[in-house]
Design an enzyme around this catalytic site. Structure first.
Site, PDB file in Angstrom:
ATOM      1  N   ARG A  13       0.875  -1.162   0.000  1.00 32.21           N
ATOM      2  CA  ARG A  13       0.000   0.000   0.000  1.00 32.21           C
ATOM      3  C   ARG A  13       0.918   1.218   0.000  1.00 32.21           C
ATOM      4  O   ARG A  13       1.679   1.423   0.932  1.00 32.21           O
ATOM      5  CB  ARG A  13      -0.896  -0.009   1.220  1.00 32.21           C
ATOM      6  N   MET A  14       0.831   1.995  -1.076  1.00 30.31           N
ATOM      7  CA  MET A  14       1.720   3.150  -1.217  1.00 30.31           C
ATOM      8  C   MET A  14       0.910   4.416  -1.463  1.00 30.31           C
ATOM      9  O   MET A  14       0.792   4.868  -2.593  1.00 30.31           O
ATOM     10  CB  MET A  14       2.728   2.925  -2.339  1.00 30.31           C
ATOM     11  N   PRO A  15       0.341   4.991  -0.408  1.00 25.15           N
ATOM     12  CA  PRO A  15      -0.407   6.232  -0.586  1.00 25.15           C
ATOM     13  C   PRO A  15       0.525   7.364  -1.017  1.00 25.15           C
ATOM     14  O   PRO A  15       1.639   7.501  -0.522  1.00 25.15           O
ATOM     15  CB  PRO A  15      -0.977   6.516   0.802  1.00 25.15           C
ATOM     16  N   PHE A  16       0.054   8.158  -1.961  1.00 30.52           N
ATOM     17  CA  PHE A  16       0.784   9.325  -2.450  1.00 30.52           C
ATOM     18  C   PHE A  16      -0.118  10.528  -2.238  1.00 30.52           C
ATOM     19  O   PHE A  16      -1.184  10.628  -2.850  1.00 30.52           O
ATOM     20  CB  PHE A  16       1.128   9.151  -3.929  1.00 30.52           C
ATOM     21  N   ARG A  53       4.056   8.569   0.810  1.00 27.42           N
ATOM     22  CA  ARG A  53       4.752   9.637   0.102  1.00 27.42           C
ATOM     23  C   ARG A  53       3.926  10.911   0.192  1.00 27.42           C
ATOM     24  O   ARG A  53       2.715  10.890  -0.026  1.00 27.42           O
ATOM     25  CB  ARG A  53       4.944   9.286  -1.380  1.00 27.42           C
TER      26      ARG A  53
END
Length: 79
Positions: A13-16, A53
């Site tokens: 899970r890579m929230p930007f 991020r």
């Protein structure tokens, strides 16, 4: 939240998060914003801190308009 697959068998899970601000805030305020947004995203989305991020984009006052005038011009009227 549906996982995003970086490669077969690996999900992260890579929230930007993008933040648009008018210029003029101190580096300390921006560091605090980055920290607080990261903590909130981790809590709400259950994402690892290492994957969050945050991008802050600062805009000059003359690049943001309200009611037909730039913020720079509007602030000039207030003085």
């Amino acid at each position: 939240m549906k996982p995003f697959y970086l490669w077969k068998g690996e999900s992260k899970r890579m929230p930007f998060i993008q933040v648009h601000l008018l210029e003029g805030r101190s580096p300390e305020k921006k560091e605090t914003l980055i920290y607080e947004l990261t903590e909130t995203v981790c809590k709400v989305l259950d994402a690892p801190k290492e994957n969050v991020r945050i991008m802050i984009q600062e805009m000059p006052l003359e690049h943001w308009g309200i009611a037909g005038e730039s913020v720079k011009k509007r602030r000039g009227h207030e003085q």
